[in-house]
Each structure stands twice: as structure tokens, then as C-alpha cells.
Design an enzyme around this catalytic site. Structure first.
Site, PDB file in Angstrom:
ATOM      1  N   SER A 156       0.850  -1.189   0.000  1.00  0.00           N
ATOM      2  CA  SER A 156       0.000   0.000   0.000  1.00  0.00           C
ATOM      3  C   SER A 156       0.889   1.245   0.000  1.00  0.00           C
ATOM      4  O   SER A 156       1.708   1.397  -0.893  1.00  0.00           O
ATOM      5  CB  SER A 156      -0.952  -0.033   1.200  1.00  0.00           C
ATOM      6  OG  SER A 156      -1.893   1.010   1.114  1.00  0.00           O
ATOM      7  N   THR A 157       0.766   2.103   1.003  1.00  0.00           N
ATOM      8  CA  THR A 157       1.522   3.358   1.031  1.00  0.00           C
ATOM      9  C   THR A 157       3.031   3.094   0.925  1.00  0.00           C
ATOM     10  O   THR A 157       3.591   2.350   1.716  1.00  0.00           O
ATOM     11  CB  THR A 157       1.242   4.119   2.340  1.00  0.00           C
ATOM     12  OG1 THR A 157      -0.152   4.128   2.580  1.00  0.00           O
ATOM     13  CG2 THR A 157       1.767   5.536   2.274  1.00  0.00           C
ATOM     14  N   HIS A 182      -2.613  -1.032  -3.396  1.00  0.00           N
ATOM     15  CA  HIS A 182      -3.720  -0.085  -3.263  1.00  0.00           C
ATOM     16  C   HIS A 182      -3.432   1.169  -4.089  1.00  0.00           C
ATOM     17  O   HIS A 182      -2.537   1.942  -3.746  1.00  0.00           O
ATOM     18  CB  HIS A 182      -3.906   0.323  -1.790  1.00  0.00           C
ATOM     19  CG  HIS A 182      -4.222  -0.829  -0.888  1.00  0.00           C
ATOM     20  ND1 HIS A 182      -3.878  -0.837   0.442  1.00  0.00           N
ATOM     21  CD2 HIS A 182      -4.848  -2.010  -1.117  1.00  0.00           C
ATOM     22  CE1 HIS A 182      -4.291  -1.966   0.998  1.00  0.00           C
ATOM     23  NE2 HIS A 182      -4.867  -2.703   0.064  1.00  0.00           N
ATOM     24  N   MET A 275      -0.068   1.320   5.194  1.00  0.00           N
ATOM     25  CA  MET A 275      -0.815   1.706   6.384  1.00  0.00           C
ATOM     26  C   MET A 275      -1.921   0.688   6.632  1.00  0.00           C
ATOM     27  O   MET A 275      -2.507   0.160   5.693  1.00  0.00           O
ATOM     28  CB  MET A 275      -1.424   3.098   6.153  1.00  0.00           C
ATOM     29  CG  MET A 275      -1.968   3.740   7.397  1.00  0.00           C
ATOM     30  SD  MET A 275      -0.675   3.938   8.626  1.00  0.00           S
ATOM     31  CE  MET A 275      -0.900   5.564   9.175  1.00  0.00           C
ATOM     32  N   ASP A 278      -4.433  -4.575   6.164  1.00  0.00           N
ATOM     33  CA  ASP A 278      -4.851  -5.422   5.048  1.00  0.00           C
ATOM     34  C   ASP A 278      -3.738  -6.407   4.695  1.00  0.00           C
ATOM     35  O   ASP A 278      -2.589  -6.013   4.502  1.00  0.00           O
ATOM     36  CB  ASP A 278      -5.195  -4.557   3.834  1.00  0.00           C
ATOM     37  CG  ASP A 278      -5.818  -5.361   2.700  1.00  0.00           C
ATOM     38  OD1 ASP A 278      -6.426  -6.413   2.979  1.00  0.00           O
ATOM     39  OD2 ASP A 278      -5.713  -4.925   1.537  1.00  0.00           O
TER      40      ASP A 278
END
Length: 335
Positions: A156-157, A182, A275, A278
């Protein structure tokens, strides 16, 4: 930092509606911003792309070199130009928010929650990190020529750059790789094309029903879940709509859960910077099914959330610095 006075004041209004955030300064261009950042030392900078005197990406590159600070790109360009957004992420931006309209008044409510959340998330990000330039050993190691192995990756991030490091280290005879990152669907095509141009393996956007082939990475489309299926001896992906799982669609948990059931001990799971949580439960299920599992180490993560949660659940075999992950993957698959 935005050349539009209207945009600056609306962004301040949005951010200061949350009591966790204080806006310490507004800047109309890079030169004003530079002096304010040195003086005020903000936790996070919101930065437009199209700026007079110096564009946002150039400024970002200079900022990361001389005064590393978490940056969230906020620009109408990010919606139309995935390339610019990817340049910004490559230069060190933590995340991005697309202004919905040329008239920011119209879209104020649309970006309100997203902007606040991404600024809060960015405040936890690590930007002083240096990704170690390790020697890539992968190409000199042989992975057994077999189609029953599969690698699953969630990020993600900070993941766009982390994925680039991992995938560039994978040899052409790597098992097929399935990835959930993401990011909005409008960016996925450009992101896959950029990785494809940099890597020895092929990188593509996954399409429903794609049969997996060795030496290819398949990135989930934005806004749709991706799961692994099997037909006889071959793996394929199924892509479809669904509710958010662990806050996301596509969700790493959804992918990892399917991999645990379909591939079991023939799978290898990797959880990268991001973050939230997930992927943690899905990786636990992969681990329980006998898969090998790797988490990116804290010191090389932009945000340690997702790997940390997987480690806390006891889902992870190995915690590995980003620059070493591809070598560790090849080593695990060669034995």
C-alpha cells in the site's frame, strides 16, 4: 503549497476541520515554501504539481535531497496524468489526492475525508530511509522450472517504489507473481507499463480469466478484487466486484486467502510497506497452509503498518530489508 490562493485556503479549511491537524503555513511557490519549511519544520507538506517558477516534482526531488519531509501530492493533474503522479511517488511523495474539479469549491466534500486521512497517514511515514543498494543475486540462482509455485505480494503506502525494487530483482524464470497494490484504477496501467520497462520479468494488469505464466507479474485492477483459482494443473485469476475487505478493494486479504486455499504450501507470500492491516489475516492463513512468508523490515518501510500487523499475528517466517527480498525469495524457492 499551491499557486491558487483559493485552493490554499480551501485545503486549509478542510485540514483544520480535523482537530488532529494544524496548518502552519501556506505557500504560493517553491521558493516561498522552501523558506517556510526550513523555518516551520512541518510534519507533512501538501504539494501541487503545476507550479510557477518550479514544478512540484522538481521541488519534491530537491526537498527529499536536502530536507526530507513526508509529502502528499494534491493536484488536478494527478487525475489526468498518471505519469506525473508516478514521477512524484518515485521522487519520494508518500501519497496523492486528485482534486476532483478545476473549481475546487465543487469538489471540497469529495476530497475532505481522503485528504485528512492521507495527511494523518503521511505524518507516520518514514522518509529519511535509504534503500540499500544490494547486489542482485537472483539472476545467478536457478529456480526450479515448475509451474506449481506462485508468489503473492500485497502493498500500500510506499508500495509503488517497494514493488519496483522487489520485481527488478526477480529473474525471468520466476514463478508467476500476483500483486495487490492499493491505488486508483486510472494509475494501474501506467504503473504496470513502467515496471514492465524496468524488469526482466513481464509486468501486466491482470484481466479476468488470465492463466498465470512463469516470468510474469499480474497487478490487480483498481476497484476490483482479484483471487487465485486453479484449473487442472494451471492457475488463473478471477477478477470481480465486491465490498471493501479490510477497508480496501482490491484487498490483499482477499488475494492471500484465495492463495492459501488454492496453492497452499506451493505459495510464497510477501507483505510490503503500507498503512493499516490489510493482508495480515490472509498471510496468517497462507502461513497455516504451509506457504513461506516474508515481511518487509521496519527500517526500510515508508509505513510499517501492514508488515507489523502480519508479524504480530505470527504469520511471518522472515523479516527482510527491502533490498534483500528478491534474493531471499529466490533462495527460498531454490531449495
Amino acid at each position: 503549497m499551491d499557486d491558487s490562493a483559493t485552493a490554499r485556503h480551501i485545503l486549509r479549511e478542510i485540514l483544520e476541520s480535523d482537530k488532529r491537524i494544524e496548518v502552519v503555513g501556506l505557500a504560493a511557490d517553491a521558493f516561498i515554501a522552501r523558506d517556510m519549511i526550513i523555518e516551520l519544520k512541518p510534519n507533512v507538506v501538501c504539494l501541487d504539481v503545476e507550479m510557477p517558477r518550479m514544478d512540484g516534482v522538481t521541488f519534491l526531488q530537491k526537498l527529499m535531497t536536502y530536507f526530507p519531509t513526508p509529502v502528499v501530492m494534491v493536484s488536478s493533474l494527478t487525475r489526468k496524468s498518471a505519469q506525473v503522479t508516478l514521477d512524484a511517488l518515485e521522487a519520494g511523495a508518500i501519497d496523492y489526492v486528485a482534486k476532483p474539479h478545476s473549481n475546487i469549491y465543487d469538489g471540497k466534500d469529495e476530497i475532505h475525508d481522503e485528504l485528512i486521512q492521507k495527511v494523518i497517514d503521511a505524518s507516520y511515514a518514514r522518509v529519511q530511509k535509504i534503500i540499500p543498494h544490494t547486489t542482485i543475486l537472483s539472476n545467478r540462482l536457478s529456480i526450479a522450472e515448475t509451474t506449481n509455485k506462485v508468489i503473492a505480494i500485497g502493498s500500500s503506502t510506499g508500495g509503488t517504489e517497494a514493488l519496483k525494487v522487489v520485481l527488478r530483482g526477480m529473474p525471468k524464470n520466476s514463478p508467476a507473481i500476483v500483486i495487490v497494490q492499493h491505488m486508483p484504477d486510472s494509475f494501474i496501467g501506467s504503473f504496470a507499463a513502467r515496471l514492465d520497462s524496468l524488469c526482466e520479468i513481464d509486468v501486466k494488469v491482470a484481466k479476468n480469466g488470465d492463466f498465470l505464466t512463469m516470468g510474469t507479474a499480474y497487478i490487480a485492477q483498481g476497484g476490483l478484487h482479484m483471487v487465485l483459482r486453479r484449473s487442472g494443473a494451471r492457475y488463473f485469476v478471477e477478477i470481480g466486484e465486491g465490498r471493501r475487505v479490510s477497508g480496501h478493494c482490491p484487498s490483499v486479504d482477499v488475494l492471500f486467502n484465495s492463495v492459501s486455499k488454492v496453492a497452499g504450501a506451493n505459495a510464497l507470500g510477501i507483505i510490503l510497506t503500507g498503512m493499516g492491516s490489510d493482508g495480515a489475516k490472509g498471510m496468517f492463513n497462507m502461513h497455516q497452509a504451509g506457504a513461506k512468508t516474508i515481511a518487509q523490515s521496519e527500517e526500510t518501510c515508508v509505513v510499517f503498518g501492514m508488515p507489523k500487523e502480519a508479524i504480530k499475528l505470527g504469520a511471518v517466517d522472515s523479516v527482510v530489508p527491502l533490498g534483500e527480498i528478491s534474493n531471499v525469495v529466490v533462495s527460498k524457492l531454490s531449495h
